[in-house]
Design a protein around this motif. Structure first.
Motif, short mmCIF file in Angstrom:
data_model
loop_
_atom_site.label_atom_id
_atom_site.label_comp_id
_atom_site.label_asym_id
_atom_site.label_seq_id
_atom_site.Cartn_x
_atom_site.Cartn_y
_atom_site.Cartn_z
N MET A 129 0.72 -1.19 -0.28
CA MET A 129 0.03 0.20 -0.14
C MET A 129 0.93 1.20 0.08
O MET A 129 0.56 2.12 -0.70
N VAL A 130 1.91 1.22 0.80
CA VAL A 130 2.54 2.49 0.84
C VAL A 130 3.40 2.63 -0.38
O VAL A 130 3.57 3.68 -0.77
N GLU A 131 4.14 1.54 -0.97
CA GLU A 131 4.70 1.78 -1.95
C GLU A 131 3.82 2.47 -3.20
O GLU A 131 4.29 3.29 -4.22
N LEU A 132 2.73 1.70 -3.57
CA LEU A 132 1.74 2.14 -4.34
C LEU A 132 1.51 3.56 -4.21
O LEU A 132 1.51 4.45 -5.03
N TYR A 133 1.28 4.23 -2.86
CA TYR A 133 0.82 5.46 -2.56
C TYR A 133 1.83 6.31 -3.11
O TYR A 133 1.37 7.59 -3.54
N ARG A 134 3.14 5.78 -2.72
CA ARG A 134 4.07 6.81 -3.00
C ARG A 134 4.31 6.99 -4.41
O ARG A 134 4.71 8.02 -4.93
N LYS A 135 4.07 6.02 -5.32
CA LYS A 135 4.18 6.15 -6.59
C LYS A 135 2.93 6.93 -7.28
O LYS A 135 3.15 7.81 -8.09
N THR A 136 1.63 6.84 -6.66
CA THR A 136 0.72 7.95 -7.16
C THR A 136 1.11 9.24 -6.98
O THR A 136 1.00 10.16 -7.62
N GLN A 137 2.03 9.58 -5.59
CA GLN A 137 2.17 10.91 -5.43
C GLN A 137 3.21 11.35 -6.45
O GLN A 137 3.27 12.59 -6.84
N ALA A 138 4.48 10.54 -6.77
CA ALA A 138 5.47 10.94 -7.38
C ALA A 138 4.90 11.31 -9.05
O ALA A 138 5.54 12.09 -9.58
N LEU A 139 3.77 10.21 -9.52
CA LEU A 139 3.50 10.54 -10.90
C LEU A 139 2.44 11.22 -11.03
O LEU A 139 1.63 11.37 -11.93
N GLU A 140 1.67 11.81 -9.78
CA GLU A 140 0.85 12.94 -9.92
C GLU A 140 -0.67 12.33 -10.38
O GLU A 140 -1.42 12.69 -11.41
N VAL A 141 -0.95 11.03 -9.75
CA VAL A 141 -1.82 10.43 -10.32
C VAL A 141 -2.74 10.31 -9.02
O VAL A 141 -2.46 10.07 -7.67
N VAL A 142 -4.26 10.76 -8.94
CA VAL A 142 -5.22 10.68 -7.97
C VAL A 142 -5.62 9.35 -7.73
O VAL A 142 -6.20 8.82 -8.41
N PRO A 143 -5.25 8.86 -6.39
CA PRO A 143 -5.54 7.57 -5.91
C PRO A 143 -7.17 7.74 -5.65
O PRO A 143 -7.73 8.74 -4.95
N GLU A 144 -7.86 6.61 -5.88
CA GLU A 144 -9.07 6.37 -4.99
C GLU A 144 -9.15 5.11 -4.05
O GLU A 144 -8.60 4.07 -4.37
N PHE A 145 -9.44 5.43 -2.81
CA PHE A 145 -9.08 4.54 -1.71
C PHE A 145 -10.22 3.47 -1.65
O PHE A 145 -11.24 3.88 -1.25
N GLU A 146 -10.01 2.19 -2.01
CA GLU A 146 -11.05 1.30 -2.14
C GLU A 146 -11.25 0.71 -0.81
O GLU A 146 -10.11 -0.13 -0.23
N LEU A 147 -12.30 0.58 -0.22
CA LEU A 147 -12.39 0.29 1.29
C LEU A 147 -13.54 -1.01 1.42
O LEU A 147 -14.65 -0.80 1.29
N PHE A 148 -13.15 -2.02 1.68
CA PHE A 148 -13.87 -3.22 1.69
C PHE A 148 -14.49 -3.54 3.16
O PHE A 148 -15.27 -4.48 3.22
N ASP A 149 -14.00 -2.97 4.16
CA ASP A 149 -14.06 -3.41 5.57
C ASP A 149 -13.69 -2.17 6.46
O ASP A 149 -13.06 -1.26 6.03
N LEU A 150 -14.40 -2.32 7.67
CA LEU A 150 -13.76 -1.22 8.69
C LEU A 150 -12.34 -1.26 9.05
O LEU A 150 -11.92 -0.05 9.06
N GLY A 151 -11.47 -2.26 9.04
CA GLY A 151 -10.32 -2.21 9.18
C GLY A 151 -9.34 -1.34 8.12
O GLY A 151 -8.48 -0.81 8.21
#
Length: 284
Positions: A129-151
């Motif tokens: 998750m962290v690696e993917l998130y940092r790559k979105t920030q570096a490439l200026e791609v807006v993430p949509e956070f997919e949430l399947f459960d409370l955790g």
């Protein structure tokens, strides 16, 4: 959960990675079918398209060349915000899922935790998750956070606390409910998860299968947006298969209007999410 918005962002997820074309003939699996679907859904009120692609044999793939061609074709054929799935199929390796961002999408999905997916396991460990998130920030791609459960909501808050805001500064989430192994597709799930989201976050909700309508109605009443499509729903009503993805977008648009909210325009979606406009190379 904040103030109920006056507009509804309608996201369409037309294909997914689970359904076979033989079981759902209207499922768009070729590039031409996907572009035609995107055009019809844009006309019906969609502002964003969540994309999974298939190979020449209609099997799920994360082939970078095909992904790049798909993004380009959707940009040429529509004005929709193009969001690529980084989930792929449950069997896709992490390195292939990270590589999805190299296809230059406007947005991508980022699932905030591992979840049982029927008899399979959809793996999303913290370090990935962290690696993917940092790559979105570096490439200026807006993430949509997919949430399947409370955790997953708790993990999202932890991620933002440790890694900062996403590119564009806007936090947008999708509550994916009704998956066997995740949170149920109920009003209670929608309300509970929405209340746990970061302050100021926008969110949509997806009800899988029979939970489609209960989740959509709950989301609209609680100030959320909608995601619909044949990735998640193959039955329009008991005993009646979905005609095509545009039919699901049309119903979402009508539900939105009944809730005294109009479908959000594509430009409205780009502004809400602060998408980098890759059509012109300048920020929206």
């Amino acid at each position: 959960m904040g103030v109920v918005p006056a507009e509804t962002l309608i996201t369409v997820a037309p294909t997914g990675a689970e359904t076979d074309k033989s079981d759902a003939p209207a499922l768009p699996v070729t590039l031409d079918e996907l572009v035609a679907t995107a055009k019809a859904c844009e006309a019906a009120g969609a502002g964003l398209i969540h994309v999974h692609i298939r190979d020449a044999d209609a099997r799920p793939t994360l082939d970078l060349g095909r992904l790049t061609d798909t993004v380009q074709a959707l940009r040429e054929g529509t004005d929709l915000v193009v969001q690529l799935s980084t989930g792929g199929a449950v069997t896709d390796p992490f390195e292939h899922r990270l590589r999805v961002l190299d296809a230059d999408p406007d947005s991508c999905s980022l699932t905030c935790g591992t979840v049982n997916f029927g008899s399979d396991v959809f793996m999303n460990p913290w370090d990935f998750m962290v690696e993917l998130y940092r790559k979105t920030q570096a490439l200026e791609v807006v993430p949509e956070f997919e949430l399947f459960d409370l955790g997953h909501v708790a993990a999202l808050n932890r991620l933002l606390d440790k890694e900062g805001l996403p590119y564009g500064g806007k936090v947008h989430c999708d509550l994916v409910l009704g998956v066997p192994g995740g949170a149920p597709g109920t009003t209670e799930s929608v309300v509970t998860m929405a209340r746990m989201l970061p302050e100021g976050a926008t969110w949509s909700a997806t009800g899988v299968g029979r939970s489609t309508m209960p989740v959509a109605l709950a989301a609209l009443s609680a100030g959320g947006h909608l995601r619909v499509g044949m990735e998640d729903t193959l039955t329009y009503a008991p005993g009646r298969p979905v005609r095509d993805n545009a039919e699901l977008v049309e119903r979402a648009a009508e539900l939105s209007r009944l809730a005294l909210r109009v479908p959000m325009t594509v430009e409205g979606a780009r502004a809400m999410l602060n998408i980098k406009d890759r059509r012109t190379g300048v920020a929206a």
